[in-house]
Design a protein around this motif. Structure first.
Motif, PDB file in Angstrom:
ATOM      1  N   ILE A  98       0.841  -1.212   0.000  1.00 23.77           N
ATOM      2  CA  ILE A  98       0.000   0.000   0.000  1.00 23.77           C
ATOM      3  C   ILE A  98       0.870   1.253   0.000  1.00 23.77           C
ATOM      4  O   ILE A  98       0.656   2.183  -0.773  1.00 23.77           O
ATOM      5  CB  ILE A  98      -0.931   0.003   1.229  1.00 23.77           C
ATOM      6  N   GLY A  99       1.888   1.276   0.872  1.00 27.31           N
ATOM      7  CA  GLY A  99       2.734   2.463   0.996  1.00 27.31           C
ATOM      8  C   GLY A  99       3.726   2.644  -0.125  1.00 27.31           C
ATOM      9  O   GLY A  99       4.310   3.724  -0.270  1.00 27.31           O
ATOM     10  N   SER A 100       3.951   1.607  -0.928  1.00 21.89           N
ATOM     11  CA  SER A 100       4.933   1.712  -2.013  1.00 21.89           C
ATOM     12  C   SER A 100       4.505   2.677  -3.105  1.00 21.89           C
ATOM     13  O   SER A 100       5.338   3.210  -3.836  1.00 21.89           O
ATOM     14  CB  SER A 100       5.169   0.327  -2.629  1.00 21.89           C
ATOM     15  N   GLY A 101       3.202   2.889  -3.235  1.00 21.59           N
ATOM     16  CA  GLY A 101       2.715   3.738  -4.319  1.00 21.59           C
ATOM     17  C   GLY A 101       2.748   3.038  -5.659  1.00 21.59           C
ATOM     18  O   GLY A 101       2.697   3.680  -6.713  1.00 21.59           O
ATOM     19  N   ALA A 102       2.844   1.706  -5.638  1.00 24.96           N
ATOM     20  CA  ALA A 102       2.917   0.949  -6.886  1.00 24.96           C
ATOM     21  C   ALA A 102       1.606   0.979  -7.658  1.00 24.96           C
ATOM     22  O   ALA A 102       1.579   0.722  -8.856  1.00 24.96           O
ATOM     23  CB  ALA A 102       3.321  -0.497  -6.603  1.00 24.96           C
ATOM     24  N   LEU A 103       0.515   1.288  -6.962  1.00 29.60           N
ATOM     25  CA  LEU A 103      -0.787   1.363  -7.618  1.00 29.60           C
ATOM     26  C   LEU A 103      -1.317   2.793  -7.590  1.00 29.60           C
ATOM     27  O   LEU A 103      -1.230   3.478  -6.564  1.00 29.60           O
ATOM     28  CB  LEU A 103      -1.794   0.438  -6.930  1.00 29.60           C
ATOM     29  N   SER A 104      -1.856   3.232  -8.705  1.00 27.61           N
ATOM     30  CA  SER A 104      -2.496   4.552  -8.785  1.00 27.61           C
ATOM     31  C   SER A 104      -3.934   4.357  -9.261  1.00 27.61           C
ATOM     32  O   SER A 104      -4.177   3.628 -10.233  1.00 27.61           O
ATOM     33  CB  SER A 104      -1.757   5.471  -9.762  1.00 27.61           C
ATOM     34  N   PHE A 105      -4.861   5.003  -8.575  1.00 31.88           N
ATOM     35  CA  PHE A 105      -6.267   4.886  -8.942  1.00 31.88           C
ATOM     36  C   PHE A 105      -6.660   6.081  -9.804  1.00 31.88           C
ATOM     37  O   PHE A 105      -6.504   7.234  -9.407  1.00 31.88           O
ATOM     38  CB  PHE A 105      -7.135   4.818  -7.685  1.00 31.88           C
ATOM     39  N   THR A 106      -7.136   5.801 -11.005  1.00 29.45           N
ATOM     40  CA  THR A 106      -7.545   6.847 -11.941  1.00 29.45           C
ATOM     41  C   THR A 106      -8.991   6.609 -12.357  1.00 29.45           C
ATOM     42  O   THR A 106      -9.595   5.580 -12.023  1.00 29.45           O
ATOM     43  CB  THR A 106      -6.644   6.840 -13.190  1.00 29.45           C
ATOM     44  N   ALA A 107      -9.537   7.568 -13.120  1.00 26.81           N
ATOM     45  CA  ALA A 107     -10.915   7.440 -13.591  1.00 26.81           C
ATOM     46  C   ALA A 107     -11.070   6.258 -14.548  1.00 26.81           C
ATOM     47  O   ALA A 107     -12.166   5.706 -14.709  1.00 26.81           O
ATOM     48  CB  ALA A 107     -11.335   8.733 -14.284  1.00 26.81           C
ATOM     49  N   MET A 160       7.652  -0.816  -9.451  1.00 27.41           N
ATOM     50  CA  MET A 160       7.922  -1.230  -8.071  1.00 27.41           C
ATOM     51  C   MET A 160       7.472  -0.184  -7.061  1.00 27.41           C
ATOM     52  O   MET A 160       7.542  -0.419  -5.858  1.00 27.41           O
ATOM     53  CB  MET A 160       9.420  -1.483  -7.874  1.00 27.41           C
ATOM     54  N   GLY A 161       7.033   0.981  -7.527  1.00 28.26           N
ATOM     55  CA  GLY A 161       6.717   2.058  -6.603  1.00 28.26           C
ATOM     56  C   GLY A 161       7.988   2.712  -6.084  1.00 28.26           C
ATOM     57  O   GLY A 161       9.034   2.662  -6.731  1.00 28.26           O
ATOM     58  N   ASP A 162       7.915   3.312  -4.922  1.00 33.23           N
ATOM     59  CA  ASP A 162       9.055   3.993  -4.307  1.00 33.23           C
ATOM     60  C   ASP A 162       9.633   3.107  -3.202  1.00 33.23           C
ATOM     61  O   ASP A 162       8.977   2.839  -2.203  1.00 33.23           O
ATOM     62  CB  ASP A 162       8.607   5.341  -3.727  1.00 33.23           C
ATOM     63  N   LEU A 163      10.876   2.648  -3.393  1.00 35.47           N
ATOM     64  CA  LEU A 163      11.464   1.706  -2.443  1.00 35.47           C
ATOM     65  C   LEU A 163      11.718   2.334  -1.075  1.00 35.47           C
ATOM     66  O   LEU A 163      11.651   1.647  -0.054  1.00 35.47           O
ATOM     67  CB  LEU A 163      12.766   1.143  -3.009  1.00 35.47           C
ATOM     68  N   ILE A 164      12.025   3.623  -1.053  1.00 37.23           N
ATOM     69  CA  ILE A 164      12.240   4.294   0.236  1.00 37.23           C
ATOM     70  C   ILE A 164      10.943   4.292   1.035  1.00 37.23           C
ATOM     71  O   ILE A 164      10.921   3.980   2.227  1.00 37.23           O
ATOM     72  CB  ILE A 164      12.745   5.728   0.044  1.00 37.23           C
ATOM     73  N   ASN A 165       9.843   4.625   0.369  1.00 38.20           N
ATOM     74  CA  ASN A 165       8.570   4.654   1.073  1.00 38.20           C
ATOM     75  C   ASN A 165       8.113   3.251   1.441  1.00 38.20           C
ATOM     76  O   ASN A 165       7.485   3.049   2.486  1.00 38.20           O
ATOM     77  CB  ASN A 165       7.499   5.336   0.212  1.00 38.20           C
TER      78      ASN A 165
END
Length: 354
Positions: free
Chosen positions: A93-102, A110-115
């Protein structure tokens, strides 16, 4: 080990080591298959469709890195199954690997590894705080609590952490305006350090569209880190771990580096020399090759592709020297110099899990 004993023995150092070691294991498990097979599969896929399927498989594994990191970190804490899956879910969830759009859900690699690291650490902390208080209700309540609390913290931090990651990329990008030799040194040294941190070199290189000689210098910086961690650690760590650092990713040595950052000195010196060679021999590449070094031959294959004449005997010889022979020669020399003559550290400082 029960929760009470775990809490008694847990401290900041132990907690940090568990998180960093788990991070390294998750990254290696997710990135090594792609690093080893992606270029080969991409080249053979047009002729043999099975390699196209294999390319999809290793790409999916790479996209699963946040889940693997969360799982590996939870295992380091010796959590039970429901706690493990809760930490893994929160990390994703925190990686930001998924983005919800219309138009639906988008997968952002992979999203952000630091996050991912920060979220997984928060999730592990929440699990430790809750302990066994939920008793029989743990399977029902624990995933929701951990994901909402730690995952929510991760989503809140994500925009700020992304700005930090982008700022690091822009700092590297600013080197490009300098003289070529100095630029080669700075980029190679930067990437030799970034590759052994939680920051993704691939993410940075992609974000700033790093290509050409800048990519080649970054690529050789990654090679310097891989060679340095192999040479320094091969006598004190299991051979499999050392080979993973060399052929997979040197991030696997992140815990040792955090304990003794000075072991990076020979890596930085080697990277500086290789950065100069990148400019002299016009070693070029793409954003992907800038992050993988010679793992899976990603760097060498791309470098040859950009060289005049392609895979000629002379070009192959240059690649052999720049990517393998010289990195090992300089890597061995600088490690020997720093350890035996300058006495900056001991061989045991390379032990990954003392």
């Amino acid at each position: 080990m029960n929760d009470e004993n775990r809490k008694e023995r847990m401290n900041v150092k132990t907690f940090t080591n568990h998180v960093l070691n788990g991070l390294a294991v998750g990254i290696v498990a997710g990135l090594v298959p792609s690093a080893l097979l992606s270029e080969i599969c991409r080249a053979l896929a047009p002729r043999l469709p099975i390699f196209g399927v294999m390319l999809q498989i290793v790409t999916i594994i790479m996209f699963a890195v946040p889940l693997l990191i969360g799982t590996a970190i939870a295992l380091r804490f010796k959590f039970n199954p429901i706690q493990i899956v809760s930490v893994a879910a929160a990390a994703y969830i925190g990686s930001g690997a998924l983005s919800f759009t219309a138009k639906g859900v988008l997968v952002n690699g992979m999203g952000d590894l630091i996050n991912t690291l920060l979220t997984a650490a928060a999730a592990a902390g929440v699990v430790l705080i809750i302990g066994d208080r939920l008793k029989a209700f743990a399977p029902l309540l624990l995933p929701t609590i951990v994901c909402v609390v730690a995952g929510g913290i991760g989503l809140w931090l994500l925009p700020f952490v992304r700005k930090i990651t982008l700022a690091v990329g822009q700092l590297v990008d600013s080197y490009f305006a300098l003289a070529p030799i100095l630029m080669g040194i700075l980029v190679a040294v930067s990437f030799s350090v970034i590759i052994v941190s939680p920051i993704s070199t691939v993410a940075i290189a992609t974000a700033i569209s790093m290509s050409g000689i800048a990519s080649g210098a970054g690529n050789l910086g990654v090679v310097a880190a891989a060679v340095g961690m192999f040479i320094g650690g091969v006598r004190v760590n299991p051979i499999g771990l050392s080979l993973s650092a060399l052929l997979g990713t040197p991030k696997i040595m992140i815990a040792a580096i955090v304990r003794k950052p000075i072991i990076l000195v020979p890596v930085v010196l080697n990277a500086a020399v290789l950065g100069i060679l990148a400019v002299i021999f016009q070693i070029k590449g793409t954003p992907i090759s800038a992050g993988f070094g010679f793992s899976g031959l990603v760097g060498p294959v791309n470098a040859i592709r950009f060289m005049p004449g392609g895979a000629t005997a002379v070009n192959m010889l240059i690649i052999l020297f720049v990517f393998i022979i010289l990195p090992f020669l300089f890597g061995w020399f600088f490690e020997w110099l720093c350890r035996t003559k300058l006495h900056l550290y001991t061989r045991e400082d390379y032990i990954e899990n003392p």
